[in-house]
Write a protein that holds these residues in place. Structure first.
Motif, PDB file in Angstrom:
ATOM      1  N   ILE A  28       1.220  -5.054   5.076  1.00 17.85           N
ATOM      2  CA  ILE A  28       2.500  -5.191   5.772  1.00 17.85           C
ATOM      3  C   ILE A  28       3.555  -4.211   5.245  1.00 17.85           C
ATOM      4  N   ASP A  29       3.314  -3.660   4.065  1.00 19.31           N
ATOM      5  CA  ASP A  29       4.261  -2.667   3.541  1.00 19.31           C
ATOM      6  C   ASP A  29       3.577  -1.856   2.449  1.00 19.31           C
ATOM      7  N   VAL A  30       3.951  -0.574   2.345  1.00 19.75           N
ATOM      8  CA  VAL A  30       3.411   0.312   1.306  1.00 19.75           C
ATOM      9  C   VAL A  30       4.579   0.982   0.606  1.00 19.75           C
ATOM     10  N   LYS A  31       4.682   0.778  -0.686  1.00 15.81           N
ATOM     11  CA  LYS A  31       5.732   1.402  -1.488  1.00 15.81           C
ATOM     12  C   LYS A  31       5.114   2.451  -2.396  1.00 15.81           C
ATOM     13  N   ASP A  32       5.970   3.116  -3.173  1.00 19.49           N
ATOM     14  CA  ASP A  32       5.451   4.171  -4.052  1.00 19.49           C
ATOM     15  C   ASP A  32       4.466   3.637  -5.068  1.00 19.49           C
ATOM     16  N   ASP A  33       4.703   2.416  -5.554  1.00 18.37           N
ATOM     17  CA  ASP A  33       3.892   1.899  -6.653  1.00 18.37           C
ATOM     18  C   ASP A  33       3.140   0.611  -6.326  1.00 18.37           C
ATOM     19  N   GLU A  34       3.195   0.164  -5.057  1.00 19.35           N
ATOM     20  CA  GLU A  34       2.456  -1.056  -4.735  1.00 19.35           C
ATOM     21  C   GLU A  34       2.213  -1.194  -3.237  1.00 19.35           C
ATOM     22  N   ILE A  35       1.186  -1.990  -2.951  1.00 14.18           N
ATOM     23  CA  ILE A  35       0.822  -2.308  -1.563  1.00 14.18           C
ATOM     24  C   ILE A  35       1.016  -3.811  -1.379  1.00 14.18           C
ATOM     25  N   ILE A  36       1.654  -4.210  -0.291  1.00 15.98           N
ATOM     26  CA  ILE A  36       1.897  -5.625  -0.032  1.00 15.98           C
ATOM     27  C   ILE A  36       1.019  -6.066   1.135  1.00 15.98           C
ATOM     28  N   LEU A  37       0.267  -7.171   0.923  1.00 13.83           N
ATOM     29  CA  LEU A  37      -0.666  -7.655   1.933  1.00 13.83           C
ATOM     30  C   LEU A  37      -0.326  -9.089   2.347  1.00 13.83           C
ATOM     31  N   ASN A  38      -0.501  -9.373   3.612  1.00  9.68           N
ATOM     32  CA  ASN A  38      -0.485 -10.746   4.106  1.00  9.68           C
ATOM     33  C   ASN A  38      -1.912 -11.262   3.994  1.00  9.68           C
ATOM     34  N   ILE A  39      -2.115 -12.236   3.090  1.00 12.69           N
ATOM     35  CA  ILE A  39      -3.468 -12.744   2.849  1.00 12.69           C
ATOM     36  C   ILE A  39      -3.638 -14.169   3.381  1.00 12.69           C
ATOM     37  N   GLY A  40      -2.678 -14.619   4.238  1.00 14.70           N
ATOM     38  CA  GLY A  40      -2.778 -15.958   4.808  1.00 14.70           C
ATOM     39  C   GLY A  40      -2.468 -17.051   3.814  1.00 14.70           C
ATOM     40  N   TYR A  41      -1.713 -16.687   2.806  1.00 16.72           N
ATOM     41  CA  TYR A  41      -1.332 -17.640   1.771  1.00 16.72           C
ATOM     42  C   TYR A  41       0.181 -17.782   1.794  1.00 16.72           C
TER      43      TYR A  41
END
Length: 357
Positions: A28-41
């Motif tokens: 759902i979003d990509v930053k310089d130092d991390e990836i954010i995922l919707n994992i259904g939690y």
């Protein structure tokens, strides 16, 4: 019946996850130092750059995009701030280990890019798993400088697999030797003594040259380099040049080559060129106490006996002749069967007054 709070109903509607579990999510979003995922939690999953790859040069925004689906492994369900910490590279490494184990058991040929060149060998990555190929197993010949393999794709097999000790060894040499053996077998089935083939000069020594025939090397001995004399092969041949050579003999895996093609044998026309009575020009090639050997053509020498050098007394040829000197003489005898020709300079002196000599 007591009523459930909104938070309790929300928690009941989402799945539960545990450390070590493999989950699938949508970026759902990509930053310089991390990836954010919707994992259904109830909380999103976070993959830091260090848990995505070991390659610091990777730009996350180029590698991953919103909407992509990814699998990852749960490191921490709650990092203290309510976030789920995930790892992509460790899951990939586990898959890579399994993949490499299967390849090891099946002796499967793998292909991967070289990621690192070290003093003692090179490293390749297979699905985020590091494979080390020692310098002795990189090639079938010794190579001091391995830098030419940097960033290149190479093929290899796994000959040692011990992930617990972090020891996964690749072997390229075995493939090259097998390929060479197959080419050698095919070449040996194809060539026969008397055949003319093309080859590439691989190495030149004082006694001859080794010619790569495309599967095996043949030896072109110095005595087979020309119908004439070759003093120094290194002045005649250059590594890398292509030659048309004659297969002279095959003895097991040894192949003897020649550049003395039968149809170019100078003795085929020698009886006409050097018939008895002909006046010829030649170069003094070597001398003995009893006479001088004169090269009339490459591969055709004649004897100028010391008694035939001059009407004057000559004690030894070197008193009046020198190596490399060009002389004119008369052929006094020609023996094609034994390949012997006798010359006389004295005969020309005796015939000087007459043009008929």
């Amino acid at each position: 019946m007591s009523e459930l709070s909104f938070e309790q109903m929300l928690e009941g509607s989402v799945k539960t996850i545990r450390n070590g579990e493999i989950v699938q999510g949508t970026v759902i979003d990509v930053k310089d130092d991390e990836i954010i995922l919707n994992i259904g939690y109830k909380a999103d999953g976070i993959i830091t750059k260090s848990e995505y790859t070991n390659d610091s040069s990777v730009v996350l925004a180029d590698a991953v995009h919103p909407g992509d689906t990814m699998e990852a492994k749960v490191l921490k369900v709650n990092d203290g701030e309510g976030q789920v910490i995930l790892t992509y590279k460790r899951l990939a490494a586990e898959k890579g280990n399994k993949r490499l184990e299967e390849a090891f058991e099946n002796e499967e040929v793998l292909t991967a890019p070289v990621t690192q060149v070290l003093d003692g060998g090179i490293c390749v990555n297979v699905e985020e798993t590091r494979v080390f190929i020692p310098a002795s197993l990189v090639s079938d010949t010794y190579e001091k400088d391995l830098s030419k393999y940097a960033d290149k794709e190479i093929s290899f097999i796994i000959t040692e697999f011990n992930p617990r000790r972090r020891r996964i060894i690749g072997n390229r040499k075995k493939l090259l030797l097998a390929e060479k053996a197959q080419k050698q077998k095919e070449l040996m089935e194809r060539i026969h003594p008397g055949d003319t083939v093309e080859g590439v000069v691989k190495n030149v020594t004082d006694f001859g040259a080794f010619i790569d025939l495309g599967g095996a090397d043949g030896l072109l001995h110095i005595s087979e380099m020309s119908w004439g004399r070759v003093e120094n092969p290194k002045k005649v041949f250059t590594v890398g040049e292509t030659l048309r050579v004659l297969i002279k003999d095959i003895n097991g895996e040894k192949i003897a080559l020649s550049l003395k093609f039968p149809e170019e044998n100078p003795w085929l026309t020698a009886s006409e060129k050097f018939a008895a009575g002909n006046i010829v020009t030649g170069r003094v090639a070597r001398m003995t106490d009893f006479g001088a050997f004169v090269e009339l053509a490459p591969g055709v020498d004649a004897l100028l006996h010391v008694s035939q050098i001059s009407r004057e007394h000559v004690a030894k040829p070197s008193d009046v002749l020198s190596i490399g000197q060009i002389i004119e003489a008369k052929v006094v005898d020609f023996n094609g069967e034994d390949r012997k020709i006798s010359l006389s300079m004295k005969a020309l002196e005796n015939s000087m007054p007459s043009q008929d000599a």
